[in-house]
Motif scaffolding. Structure first.
Motif, short mmCIF file in Angstrom:
data_model
loop_
_atom_site.label_atom_id
_atom_site.label_comp_id
_atom_site.label_asym_id
_atom_site.label_seq_id
_atom_site.Cartn_x
_atom_site.Cartn_y
_atom_site.Cartn_z
N MET A 1 44.38 37.88 39.39
CA MET A 1 42.94 37.91 39.51
C MET A 1 42.53 36.78 40.46
O MET A 1 42.85 35.63 40.22
N THR A 2 41.87 37.13 41.53
CA THR A 2 41.39 36.12 42.49
C THR A 2 40.12 35.47 41.94
O THR A 2 39.54 35.94 40.96
N MET A 3 39.68 34.41 42.60
CA MET A 3 38.46 33.73 42.17
C MET A 3 37.25 34.67 42.27
O MET A 3 36.37 34.64 41.43
N GLN A 4 37.23 35.53 43.27
CA GLN A 4 36.14 36.49 43.41
C GLN A 4 36.16 37.49 42.25
O GLN A 4 35.13 37.79 41.67
N GLU A 5 37.34 37.99 41.92
CA GLU A 5 37.45 38.91 40.78
C GLU A 5 37.09 38.21 39.48
O GLU A 5 36.47 38.80 38.60
N LEU A 6 37.46 36.93 39.38
CA LEU A 6 37.10 36.15 38.20
C LEU A 6 35.59 36.02 38.06
O LEU A 6 35.04 36.24 36.98
N ALA A 7 34.92 35.72 39.15
CA ALA A 7 33.45 35.60 39.13
C ALA A 7 32.81 36.92 38.69
O ALA A 7 31.86 36.93 37.89
N GLN A 8 33.33 38.02 39.17
CA GLN A 8 32.80 39.33 38.78
C GLN A 8 33.05 39.62 37.31
O GLN A 8 32.18 40.13 36.61
N ALA A 9 34.24 39.25 36.81
CA ALA A 9 34.57 39.47 35.40
C ALA A 9 33.69 38.61 34.49
O ALA A 9 33.25 39.07 33.44
N VAL A 10 33.43 37.37 34.91
CA VAL A 10 32.55 36.50 34.11
C VAL A 10 31.15 37.08 34.09
O VAL A 10 30.52 37.16 33.03
N ALA A 11 30.64 37.51 35.25
CA ALA A 11 29.30 38.09 35.32
C ALA A 11 29.17 39.33 34.46
O ALA A 11 28.12 39.60 33.88
N ALA A 12 30.26 40.09 34.34
CA ALA A 12 30.25 41.31 33.53
C ALA A 12 30.47 41.01 32.05
O ALA A 12 30.44 41.94 31.22
N GLY A 13 30.71 39.75 31.70
CA GLY A 13 30.92 39.38 30.30
C GLY A 13 32.29 39.74 29.76
O GLY A 13 32.48 39.80 28.55
N ARG A 14 33.26 39.94 30.64
CA ARG A 14 34.61 40.34 30.21
C ARG A 14 35.52 39.16 29.88
O ARG A 14 36.54 39.33 29.24
N VAL A 15 35.17 37.95 30.34
CA VAL A 15 36.03 36.78 30.16
C VAL A 15 35.72 36.11 28.83
O VAL A 15 34.59 35.75 28.55
N GLN A 16 36.77 35.94 28.03
CA GLN A 16 36.63 35.28 26.73
C GLN A 16 36.92 33.79 26.82
O GLN A 16 36.48 33.02 25.97
N GLY A 17 37.68 33.37 27.81
CA GLY A 17 38.02 31.97 27.98
C GLY A 17 39.16 31.80 28.96
O GLY A 17 39.56 32.75 29.64
N PHE A 18 39.68 30.57 29.01
CA PHE A 18 40.73 30.23 29.96
C PHE A 18 41.85 29.48 29.25
O PHE A 18 41.64 28.84 28.23
N GLU A 19 43.03 29.52 29.86
CA GLU A 19 44.16 28.71 29.44
C GLU A 19 44.67 27.98 30.67
O GLU A 19 44.89 28.60 31.71
N ALA A 20 44.82 26.68 30.55
CA ALA A 20 45.45 25.87 31.60
C ALA A 20 46.85 25.57 31.10
O ALA A 20 47.04 24.80 30.16
N ILE A 21 47.83 26.21 31.70
CA ILE A 21 49.22 26.09 31.27
C ILE A 21 49.86 24.90 31.99
O ILE A 21 49.92 24.87 33.22
N SER A 22 50.33 23.93 31.22
CA SER A 22 50.99 22.76 31.78
C SER A 22 52.45 23.10 32.07
O SER A 22 53.18 23.56 31.20
#
Length: 101
Positions: free
Chosen positions: A1-22
């Motif tokens: 998922m690119t940053m543009q696709e991420l922005a679209q997914a957030v706007a659509a309410g599809r994103v529940q959260g993020f994980e930063a994997i160390s």
């Protein structure tokens, strides 16, 4: 998922959260938590986005600071040596996306 696709997914309410994997070596990769599962964040060239610090994680996700984010760290020693007879769950710590002063 690119940053543009991420922005679209957030706007659509599809994103529940993020994980930063160390990762070993001081890198972090981002995953987006969706109802259908986790998806890695990629750069425009299609490569998984590698970040050098939690500060960079906050910078990349600053527009979505209201969404939950977890810092996830696996136990590399246990994975490599198979020291435990059962799977060891990764360490999960909430990571605030609010900018640091």
């Amino acid at each position: 998922m690119t940053m543009q696709e991420l922005a679209q997914a957030v706007a659509a309410g599809r994103v529940q959260g993020f994980e930063a994997i160390s990762l070993e070596g001081g890198f972090y990769v981002l995953q987006v938590r969706l109802a259908e599962g986790l998806r890695p964040v990629r750069n425009e060239g299609g490569q998984v986005l590698h970040l050098r610090s939690t500060t960079q994680v906050r910078e990349v996700l600053r527009d979505w600071a209201s969404l939950p984010c977890e810092l996830v760290q696996h136990c590399a020693h246990d994975e490599i040596c198979a020291a435990h007879p059962t799977a060891v769950q990764p360490l999960r710590v909430p990571l605030s996306l609010e900018p640091r002063e």
